[in-house]
Design an enzyme around this catalytic site. Sequence first.
Site, PDB file in Angstrom:
ATOM      1  N   LYS A  22      43.326   4.284   2.897  1.00  0.00           N
ATOM      2  CA  LYS A  22      42.332   3.194   2.932  1.00  0.00           C
ATOM      3  C   LYS A  22      41.308   3.431   4.032  1.00  0.00           C
ATOM      4  CE  LYS A  22      43.365  -0.727   5.235  1.00  0.00           C
ATOM      5  NZ  LYS A  22      42.468  -1.253   6.258  1.00  0.00           N
ATOM      6  N   ASN A  23      41.808   3.756   5.244  1.00  0.00           N
ATOM      7  CA  ASN A  23      40.896   3.825   6.387  1.00  0.00           C
ATOM      8  C   ASN A  23      40.057   5.099   6.413  1.00  0.00           C
ATOM      9  OD1 ASN A  23      41.697   1.314   7.109  1.00  0.00           O
ATOM     10  ND2 ASN A  23      43.120   1.982   8.718  1.00  0.00           N
ATOM     11  N   ARG A  92      36.545  -6.598   7.469  1.00  0.00           N
ATOM     12  CA  ARG A  92      36.041  -6.166   8.752  1.00  0.00           C
ATOM     13  C   ARG A  92      35.482  -4.743   8.718  1.00  0.00           C
ATOM     14  NH1 ARG A  92      36.180  -3.994  13.152  1.00  0.00           N
ATOM     15  NH2 ARG A  92      35.270  -5.171  14.861  1.00  0.00           N
ATOM     16  N   CYS A 116      39.699 -12.243  13.397  1.00  0.00           N
ATOM     17  CA  CYS A 116      40.682 -11.552  12.584  1.00  0.00           C
ATOM     18  C   CYS A 116      42.049 -11.945  13.108  1.00  0.00           C
ATOM     19  CB  CYS A 116      40.434 -10.058  12.732  1.00  0.00           C
ATOM     20  SG  CYS A 116      41.721  -9.029  12.097  1.00  0.00           S
ATOM     21  N   ARG A 121      38.217  -8.502  17.741  1.00  0.00           N
ATOM     22  CA  ARG A 121      37.807  -7.160  17.285  1.00  0.00           C
ATOM     23  C   ARG A 121      36.359  -6.943  17.743  1.00  0.00           C
ATOM     24  NH1 ARG A 121      41.046  -5.882  12.497  1.00  0.00           N
ATOM     25  NH2 ARG A 121      40.224  -3.789  12.684  1.00  0.00           N
ATOM     26  N   PRO A 122      36.170  -6.650  19.050  1.00  0.00           N
ATOM     27  CA  PRO A 122      34.802  -6.521  19.562  1.00  0.00           C
ATOM     28  C   PRO A 122      34.074  -5.296  18.997  1.00  0.00           C
ATOM     29  CG  PRO A 122      36.404  -5.837  21.229  1.00  0.00           C
ATOM     30  CD  PRO A 122      37.191  -6.373  20.070  1.00  0.00           C
ATOM     31  N   VAL A 123      32.757  -5.293  19.092  1.00  0.00           N
ATOM     32  CA  VAL A 123      31.984  -4.132  18.624  1.00  0.00           C
ATOM     33  C   VAL A 123      31.055  -3.609  19.724  1.00  0.00           C
ATOM     34  CG1 VAL A 123      32.068  -4.610  16.137  1.00  0.00           C
ATOM     35  CG2 VAL A 123      30.280  -5.666  17.525  1.00  0.00           C
ATOM     36  N   ASP A 124      31.382  -3.940  20.989  1.00  0.00           N
ATOM     37  CA  ASP A 124      30.519  -3.512  22.087  1.00  0.00           C
ATOM     38  C   ASP A 124      30.351  -1.988  22.151  1.00  0.00           C
ATOM     39  OD1 ASP A 124      33.346  -3.899  22.754  1.00  0.00           O
ATOM     40  OD2 ASP A 124      32.825  -3.027  24.690  1.00  0.00           O
ATOM     41  N   LEU A 125      31.420  -1.257  21.803  1.00  0.00           N
ATOM     42  CA  LEU A 125      31.318   0.204  21.881  1.00  0.00           C
ATOM     43  C   LEU A 125      30.429   0.758  20.767  1.00  0.00           C
ATOM     44  CD1 LEU A 125      35.078   0.938  22.713  1.00  0.00           C
ATOM     45  CD2 LEU A 125      33.148   1.090  24.301  1.00  0.00           C
ATOM     46  N   ASP A 307      49.201   0.444  13.350  1.00  0.00           N
ATOM     47  CA  ASP A 307      49.356   0.047  11.951  1.00  0.00           C
ATOM     48  C   ASP A 307      50.782   0.231  11.430  1.00  0.00           C
ATOM     49  OD1 ASP A 307      46.723  -0.660  11.925  1.00  0.00           O
ATOM     50  OD2 ASP A 307      46.004   1.173  10.972  1.00  0.00           O
ATOM     51  N   ILE A 329      47.156  -1.691  21.431  1.00  0.00           N
ATOM     52  CA  ILE A 329      45.822  -1.664  20.799  1.00  0.00           C
ATOM     53  C   ILE A 329      45.359  -3.092  20.512  1.00  0.00           C
ATOM     54  CG2 ILE A 329      44.438  -0.720  18.903  1.00  0.00           C
ATOM     55  CD1 ILE A 329      45.644   1.503  20.567  1.00  0.00           C
ATOM     56  N   ARG A 399      45.352  -5.489  -0.073  1.00  0.00           N
ATOM     57  CA  ARG A 399      44.156  -4.954   0.590  1.00  0.00           C
ATOM     58  C   ARG A 399      44.362  -3.483   0.960  1.00  0.00           C
ATOM     59  NH1 ARG A 399      43.214  -7.281   5.762  1.00  0.00           N
ATOM     60  NH2 ARG A 399      41.876  -5.480   5.718  1.00  0.00           N
TER      61      ARG A 399
HETATM   62  N1  EPU Z   1      37.462  -2.068  20.765  1.00  0.00           N
HETATM   63  C1  EPU Z   1      36.625  -2.468  21.767  1.00  0.00           C
HETATM   64  N2  EPU Z   1      35.287  -2.422  21.548  1.00  0.00           N
HETATM   65  C2  EPU Z   1      34.750  -1.955  20.372  1.00  0.00           C
HETATM   66  C3  EPU Z   1      35.628  -1.530  19.358  1.00  0.00           C
HETATM   67  C4  EPU Z   1      36.986  -1.604  19.594  1.00  0.00           C
HETATM   68  O1  EPU Z   1      37.061  -2.886  22.835  1.00  0.00           O
HETATM   69  O2  EPU Z   1      33.525  -1.906  20.252  1.00  0.00           O
HETATM   70  C5  EPU Z   1      38.922  -2.122  21.000  1.00  0.00           C
HETATM   71  C6  EPU Z   1      39.650  -2.983  19.978  1.00  0.00           C
HETATM   72  O3  EPU Z   1      39.686  -4.335  20.366  1.00  0.00           O
HETATM   73  C7  EPU Z   1      41.017  -2.358  19.953  1.00  0.00           C
HETATM   74  C8  EPU Z   1      40.739  -0.878  20.189  1.00  0.00           C
HETATM   75  O4  EPU Z   1      39.443  -0.832  20.786  1.00  0.00           O
HETATM   76  O5  EPU Z   1      41.774  -2.829  21.029  1.00  0.00           O
HETATM   77  C9  EPU Z   1      40.745  -0.022  18.949  1.00  0.00           C
HETATM   78  O6  EPU Z   1      39.906  -0.592  17.952  1.00  0.00           O
HETATM   79  P1  EPU Z   1      39.182   0.278  16.865  1.00  0.00           P
HETATM   80  O7  EPU Z   1      37.720   0.043  16.942  1.00  0.00           O
HETATM   81  O8  EPU Z   1      39.671   1.690  16.944  1.00  0.00           O
HETATM   82  O9  EPU Z   1      39.716  -0.365  15.517  1.00  0.00           O
HETATM   83  P2  EPU Z   1      38.916  -0.434  14.177  1.00  0.00           P
HETATM   84  O10 EPU Z   1      38.097   0.781  14.037  1.00  0.00           O
HETATM   85  O11 EPU Z   1      38.268  -1.744  14.043  1.00  0.00           O
HETATM   86  C10 EPU Z   1      40.680   0.862  12.753  1.00  0.00           C
HETATM   87  C11 EPU Z   1      41.463   0.588  11.519  1.00  0.00           C
HETATM   88  C12 EPU Z   1      42.562  -0.417  11.832  1.00  0.00           C
HETATM   89  C13 EPU Z   1      43.438   0.161  12.917  1.00  0.00           C
HETATM   90  C14 EPU Z   1      42.594   0.500  14.153  1.00  0.00           C
HETATM   91  C15 EPU Z   1      43.384   1.183  15.256  1.00  0.00           C
HETATM   92  C16 EPU Z   1      39.805   0.919   9.796  1.00  0.00           C
HETATM   93  C17 EPU Z   1      38.973   0.329   8.728  1.00  0.00           C
HETATM   94  N3  EPU Z   1      40.564   0.071  10.496  1.00  0.00           N
HETATM   95  O12 EPU Z   1      40.113  -0.382  13.129  1.00  0.00           O
HETATM   96  O13 EPU Z   1      43.316  -0.564  10.636  1.00  0.00           O
HETATM   97  O14 EPU Z   1      44.432  -0.767  13.272  1.00  0.00           O
HETATM   98  O15 EPU Z   1      41.528   1.394  13.763  1.00  0.00           O
HETATM   99  O16 EPU Z   1      43.937   2.355  14.796  1.00  0.00           O
HETATM  100  O17 EPU Z   1      39.808   2.117   9.983  1.00  0.00           O
HETATM  101  C18 EPU Z   1      44.743  -1.637   9.128  1.00  0.00           C
HETATM  102  O18 EPU Z   1      44.558  -0.687   8.350  1.00  0.00           O
HETATM  103  O19 EPU Z   1      45.644  -2.491   8.948  1.00  0.00           O
HETATM  104  C19 EPU Z   1      43.900  -1.761  10.308  1.00  0.00           C
HETATM  105  C20 EPU Z   1      43.765  -2.886  10.991  1.00  0.00           C
END
Ligand code: EPU
Length: 431
Positions: A22-23, A92, A116, A121-125, A307, A329, A399
Amino acid sequence: MEVLRVDGGRRLAGRVRISGAKNAALPAFAAALLTEEEVVLHNVPDLSDVRYMARILGHLGAEVEEGEPGTWRIRGAELRHEAPYELVRKMRASICLLGSLVGRLGRARVSLPGGCVIGPRPVDLHIKGLRKLGCEVTVTGGYLEVEGSARRGGSAFLGGRQGSTVTGTANLLMAAVLTPGSTRIESAACEPEIDDLARMLVGMGARIEGIGSPTLRVEGVGRLSGGEHTILPDRVETGTFLLAAALVGDGVEIEGSPPEHLSAVLDKLEEAGIRPAYEGGRWWVPASPELRPVDVITMPHPGFPTDLQAQMTALMAVTPGISVITERIYPNRFMHIPELQRMGADLALEGASCIVKGVPSLSGAPVMASDLRASAALVLAALRADGESWIQRIYHLDRGYEGLDTKLRLLGASIERLPAEAMPRELGEEE
Ligand code: EPU
């Protein structure tokens, strides 16, 4: 709405084939928008999230067509740059459209997906990364607006408090491949799904070095071409079946992810007393012996994946002794705990750690799925429990797991999908 009825106690045996990840599939759909030519994706899992992504791409103007099972054709000849709230809020992962729209159109307007159940689930990065490419990023009215027509290569460090960001890395990579000049992504996520995306982009003509490492170097190109890409097997689904086999297996063969995608999980299984063998693309998990408790800390890849945290908790719940499962995480990703407790698990939450005291048996109960991986943990626990369990809100499961109930049934589980009305009224949730 549908529910799952599981009659626990059956042993699993036989062979199962793991679906595409999926991811990896979701960012691959986004990446297909980086060219006006046709992109054909294979081994795409049949999931509600994938179908939802296809709808969003359609809204953006792409032609999206499903061929034989697992194959999708995407052609984004003409695109609009806005992904609205009504579409984005349900998934998301649609945030990963940001990078491809910026790459292709030089601008994007994507609604912020909102809260969520597994925590903030911040997007600052993501924002920081795009700014390093010279994009102007603003948040207005719940939308992330990116103006990147004058962007150029740059250097971005994507490490955050919890490690790197998976979709943030995907976004920056997708924006960078069509950005003039050289881009360096430091502390890039090393998850296999990022490698898969990078390989897809290279197949379309992108110039990326350092694939698989935390430093990705991208040389922007003028355009990308179409092509074909096969999505890698889902390591979370593979891990879920490895854990199911450890829990209730009587010899299970799993055709799925290679060992290098699961090293932390295999390490923990070995510590627990079970050593799956891998040969020719298949795992062989022998009948589970008496297991030992293990402590687990989730971390970015190659660490133990968040996960699989809930599913590992289900296994430890019936493993004699005490184990500690720590979530690094998403420190709030423990929605499965109260439901597992309803089945008799002895669990206590201490901060971001779950202290698990293994019990000899669980008992079937009506339980409520809260998110995708928590649902999988409930299914595993129900397979092991004595008696009948009813799992509600299984749309979470659909999902991200392709036919989990069907696959388990083929292995000998007693699990059926029924309309919610089939559930005894006194067990069901209030309307
Ligand atoms: N984070 C920040 N700032 C950001 C982005 C992330 O602080 O701008 C933090 C998050 O809060 C978290 C950590 O960094 O603590 C990792 O988050 P990441 O951005 O890597 O997660 P994601 O990309 O939103 C993907 C998977 C998730 C999986 C995570 C961690 C997809 C679509 N989703 O999410 O999958 O848990 O990586 O491996 O690829 C799932 O499949 O059930 C699922 C939630």
